[in-house]
Design an enzyme around this catalytic site. Structure first.
Site: not given
Ligand SMILES: [Zn+2]
Length: 162
Positions: A51, A89-90, A132
């Site tokens: 990410q 989710c980021l 994750e």
């Molecule tokens: Zn995520």
């Protein structure tokens, strides 16, 4: 320490498999510190290295249970039960969707000293671990969402079937 740019869904890197970490280096230690800083800055409870654009098997988690978890080369070795609830989710800011996850997982991983350990999680921690670890396989939670994605903060409560 520095806040890194969070990759957004649609970025190819989020679909790729991550490589195991073979040794701890200063660079990787910095990455882990930056991941925590980036995660806290974005008000997230978990972050995976891809990410922030790094294809390494590293996860940081903080679900407000008083612990900061670093999971290197994590592998889920046991799971039990199920929980159904909203997940976000980021890498997909402002959205959430209903996902069913195990209610309990046990994960085997290395810590930041490359020492093996096992972590058991229930509820939110189990959900965060599953979410994750899936990132490390190039998987996003949207593949698992039941129904439609909704705006985060506007989740219809009656649809939560815990
Ligand atoms: Zn995520």
């Amino acid at each position: 320490m520095a806040v890194r740019q969070i990759r957004i869904m649609g970025d190819d890197i989020l679909t790729k498999k991550c490589k195991p970490v073979k040794e701890m280096t200063r660079r990787t230690m910095e990455l882990i510190e930056d991941m925590f800083e980036t995660m806290y800055e974005a008000n997230g409870c978990g972050l995976a290295a891809p990410q922030v654009g790094v294809l390494k098997q590293i996860v940081t988690i903080d679900v407000d249970d008083g612990n900061q978890y670093v999971l290197i080369n994590p592998e889920i070795i046991a799971q039990d039960g199920s929980q159904t609830g909203y997940e976000g989710c980021l890498s997909l800011p402002g959205k959430s969707g209903i996902v069913t996850r195990p209610n309990y997982v046990k994960v085997k991983a290395l810590d930041e000293n490359m020492e093996p350990f096992e972590l058991e999680g229930e509820g939110l921690l189990a959900r965060a671990i599953c979410h994750e670890v899936a990132h490390l396989e190039g998987q996003m939670y949207v593949e698992l969402v039941e129904g439609e994605l909704v705006d985060a903060g506007a989740e219809p409560e009656e649809e939560i079937a815990e």
